[in-house]
Design an enzyme around this catalytic site. Structure first.
Site: not given
Length: 217
Positions: A60, A86-88
């Site tokens: 996400a 968590v997509k950064l």
């Protein structure tokens, strides 16, 4: 190699899940918009639905580009479900946020990676996954598969635990070649995954079996 599907389309996710080979899902704001999913509340609810459909990790993506914003968004996303990764973005504050989340035991996927140096930074910051975009490199006449190979060499040299998630996979041969090169994960469209099923000798062989069976009955 793990198979992730890169989409926000629930029907395609269900189809890949039913095939029995799906290990996770990646998505992003562009894919959400493609399905007509806009607005923070709708996006959050969609992530929850995806988590209910699959057993594996669901990436996400944060929208913020500053450290504080990424931490705020990422913590809210991670709280939705243990499956959330968590997509950064691969920017300075993204690396900082990756280190923060990894120290908290929150899974991360550092995305928009186009060089070995970027992949090295992501691994040093403790990323769970790093996403080199091989298809986009191919689009500008650069060998995307070579990047996968170089990252594999560097990670093996130092026993980094970060998993190489080959992203921007466009076709079935991308999947096969990523497997040959030792990519831990690939993410791509359902069509590329289903393409692995296809071979003319399988089709002709099955047709012959069925034909011979009918002759004997």
């Amino acid at each position: 190699m793990k198979f992730f599907i890169d989409t926000a389309n629930l029907e395609q996710i269900k189809e890949a899940q039913d095939l029995g080979v799906l290990d996770g899902v990646t998505t992003n704001p562009s894919l959400m918009a493609k399905e007509g999913i806009t607005g923070q509340d709708n996006i959050i609810n969609h992530y929850k639905t995806i988590c209910d459909l699959v057993d594996g990790d669901v990436s996400a993506e944060v929208i913020s580009t500053d450290f504080e914003g990424m931490v705020r968004e990422g913590e809210a996303l991670a709280a939705l479900n243990p499956q959330i990764v968590v997509k950064l973005p691969m920017i300075k504050d993204g690396v900082k946020a990756c280190k923060y989340f990894s120290s908290k035991g929150i899974k991360t996927n550092v995305t928009l990676v186009f060089s070995v140096g970027q992949a090295l930074l992501a691994a040093k910051a403790g990323a769970t996954y790093v996403s080199p975009f091989l298809g986009r490199l191919d689009d500008i006449s650069t060998d995307g598969l070579n990047l996968i190979s170089e990252i594999r060499t560097v990670y093996d040299n130092f026993n980094f635990e970060t998993q190489i998630l080959a992203a921007s996979v466009r076709n079935t041969m991308h999947i096969v070649n990523c497997a040959k090169l030792g990519s831990d994960v690939m993410t791509g469209p359902l069509s590329a995954i289903e393409g692995l099923l296809k071979h003319p000798l399988t089709d002709s062989g099955l047709a012959k079996f069925l034909e011979d069976y009918k002759k004997g009955n």
